[in-house]
Design a protein around this motif. Structure first.
Motif, PDB file in Angstrom:
ATOM      1  N   TRP A  27       0.825  -1.211   0.000  1.00 32.43           N
ATOM      2  CA  TRP A  27       0.000   0.000   0.000  1.00 32.43           C
ATOM      3  C   TRP A  27       0.858   1.260   0.000  1.00 32.43           C
ATOM      4  O   TRP A  27       0.402   2.323  -0.408  1.00 32.43           O
ATOM      5  CB  TRP A  27      -0.970  -0.009   1.180  1.00 32.43           C
ATOM      6  CG  TRP A  27      -2.032  -1.028   0.981  1.00 32.43           C
ATOM      7  CD1 TRP A  27      -2.135  -2.242   1.603  1.00 32.43           C
ATOM      8  CD2 TRP A  27      -3.129  -0.962   0.067  1.00 32.43           C
ATOM      9  NE1 TRP A  27      -3.230  -2.921   1.130  1.00 32.43           N
ATOM     10  CE2 TRP A  27      -3.860  -2.163   0.183  1.00 32.43           C
ATOM     11  CE3 TRP A  27      -3.569  -0.010  -0.858  1.00 32.43           C
ATOM     12  CZ2 TRP A  27      -4.993  -2.431  -0.568  1.00 32.43           C
ATOM     13  CZ3 TRP A  27      -4.702  -0.272  -1.608  1.00 32.43           C
ATOM     14  CH2 TRP A  27      -5.403  -1.474  -1.450  1.00 32.43           C
ATOM     15  N   CYS A  33      -4.442   3.491  -2.657  1.00 35.64           N
ATOM     16  CA  CYS A  33      -5.597   3.343  -1.775  1.00 35.64           C
ATOM     17  C   CYS A  33      -6.397   4.642  -1.684  1.00 35.64           C
ATOM     18  O   CYS A  33      -5.845   5.736  -1.708  1.00 35.64           O
ATOM     19  CB  CYS A  33      -5.132   2.934  -0.378  1.00 35.64           C
ATOM     20  SG  CYS A  33      -6.468   2.294   0.649  1.00 35.64           S
ATOM     21  N   ILE A  41     -11.138  -1.685   4.751  1.00 40.53           N
ATOM     22  CA  ILE A  41     -10.172  -2.691   5.185  1.00 40.53           C
ATOM     23  C   ILE A  41     -10.059  -2.713   6.707  1.00 40.53           C
ATOM     24  O   ILE A  41      -9.626  -3.695   7.288  1.00 40.53           O
ATOM     25  CB  ILE A  41      -8.793  -2.432   4.526  1.00 40.53           C
ATOM     26  CG1 ILE A  41      -8.882  -2.672   3.015  1.00 40.53           C
ATOM     27  CG2 ILE A  41      -7.699  -3.304   5.115  1.00 40.53           C
ATOM     28  CD1 ILE A  41      -7.636  -2.242   2.255  1.00 40.53           C
ATOM     29  N   LEU A  49      -3.614   3.403   7.528  1.00 41.57           N
ATOM     30  CA  LEU A  49      -3.249   2.165   6.828  1.00 41.57           C
ATOM     31  C   LEU A  49      -1.732   2.075   6.687  1.00 41.57           C
ATOM     32  O   LEU A  49      -1.132   1.041   6.961  1.00 41.57           O
ATOM     33  CB  LEU A  49      -3.910   2.103   5.450  1.00 41.57           C
ATOM     34  CG  LEU A  49      -3.356   1.089   4.441  1.00 41.57           C
ATOM     35  CD1 LEU A  49      -3.503  -0.336   4.924  1.00 41.57           C
ATOM     36  CD2 LEU A  49      -4.041   1.266   3.097  1.00 41.57           C
ATOM     37  N   GLY A  53      -0.226  -0.238   9.217  1.00 36.11           N
ATOM     38  CA  GLY A  53       0.122  -1.364   8.350  1.00 36.11           C
ATOM     39  C   GLY A  53       1.591  -1.733   8.453  1.00 36.11           C
ATOM     40  O   GLY A  53       1.944  -2.911   8.510  1.00 36.11           O
ATOM     41  N   ARG A  73      -7.246  -7.075   9.361  1.00 34.81           N
ATOM     42  CA  ARG A  73      -6.764  -6.000   8.490  1.00 34.81           C
ATOM     43  C   ARG A  73      -5.641  -6.482   7.576  1.00 34.81           C
ATOM     44  O   ARG A  73      -5.600  -6.113   6.396  1.00 34.81           O
ATOM     45  CB  ARG A  73      -6.303  -4.802   9.324  1.00 34.81           C
ATOM     46  CG  ARG A  73      -7.458  -4.162  10.079  1.00 34.81           C
ATOM     47  CD  ARG A  73      -7.100  -2.854  10.700  1.00 34.81           C
ATOM     48  NE  ARG A  73      -6.261  -2.992  11.877  1.00 34.81           N
ATOM     49  CZ  ARG A  73      -5.981  -1.979  12.705  1.00 34.81           C
ATOM     50  NH1 ARG A  73      -6.465  -0.766  12.475  1.00 34.81           N
ATOM     51  NH2 ARG A  73      -5.227  -2.162  13.751  1.00 34.81           N
ATOM     52  N   ALA A  77      -6.207  -6.405   3.595  1.00 37.72           N
ATOM     53  CA  ALA A  77      -5.267  -5.566   2.838  1.00 37.72           C
ATOM     54  C   ALA A  77      -4.551  -6.383   1.778  1.00 37.72           C
ATOM     55  O   ALA A  77      -4.367  -5.932   0.640  1.00 37.72           O
ATOM     56  CB  ALA A  77      -4.257  -4.924   3.790  1.00 37.72           C
TER      57      ALA A  77
END
Length: 124
Positions: A27, A33, A41, A49, A53, A73, A77
């Motif tokens: 991402w 995104c 998500i 994120l 993430g 998640r 993702a």
């Protein structure tokens, strides 16, 4: 404590953890995104994120257990970033992760099966 915040250790192989790690890290690379997708998500925003993430990806690499929320998640993702050419890596997946479709799909299916109980059937 919410059941989503319960920490759960799931026995994944190093390859399976790598898949989820790449699914989160992508991402910040070729994926594009939107705010709506980040929220779908399970993140608060695209910024969340990326920040959260990367933290989840780091925990995956270190073999740490995750919360049910983070397992969910990470899986969502990865599913989206792998499959979508519109928002995710899509056709760029192999070039950026080193994982071709033929090896990614069975890995993803195994992860989905292993995480089903964690995500869909949390302990009471």
């Amino acid at each position: 404590m919410s059941k989503l915040d319960e920490v759960v250790d799931v026995a994944l192989t190093d390859e399976e953890r790598f898949l989820l790690d790449r699914g989160l890290v992508e991402w910040g690379g070729p994926a594009r995104c939107t705010e709506a997708m980040a929220v779908a998500i399970g993140f608060d925003s695209v910024a969340d994120l990326l920040a959260t993430g990367y933290r989840i990806a780091d925990d995956l690499t270190k073999g740490k257990p995750l919360t049910r929320r983070d397992w969910t998640r990470a899986l969502l993702a990865t599913e989206v970033v792998f499959a979508s050419d519109v928002l995710g890596s899509g056709h760029d997946w192999e070039a950026t992760t080193g994982l071709d479709d033929a090896s990614t799909i069975p890995l993803l299916r195994n992860v989905q099966i292993r995480l089903a109980d964690v995500i869909l059937r949390p302990s009471k």
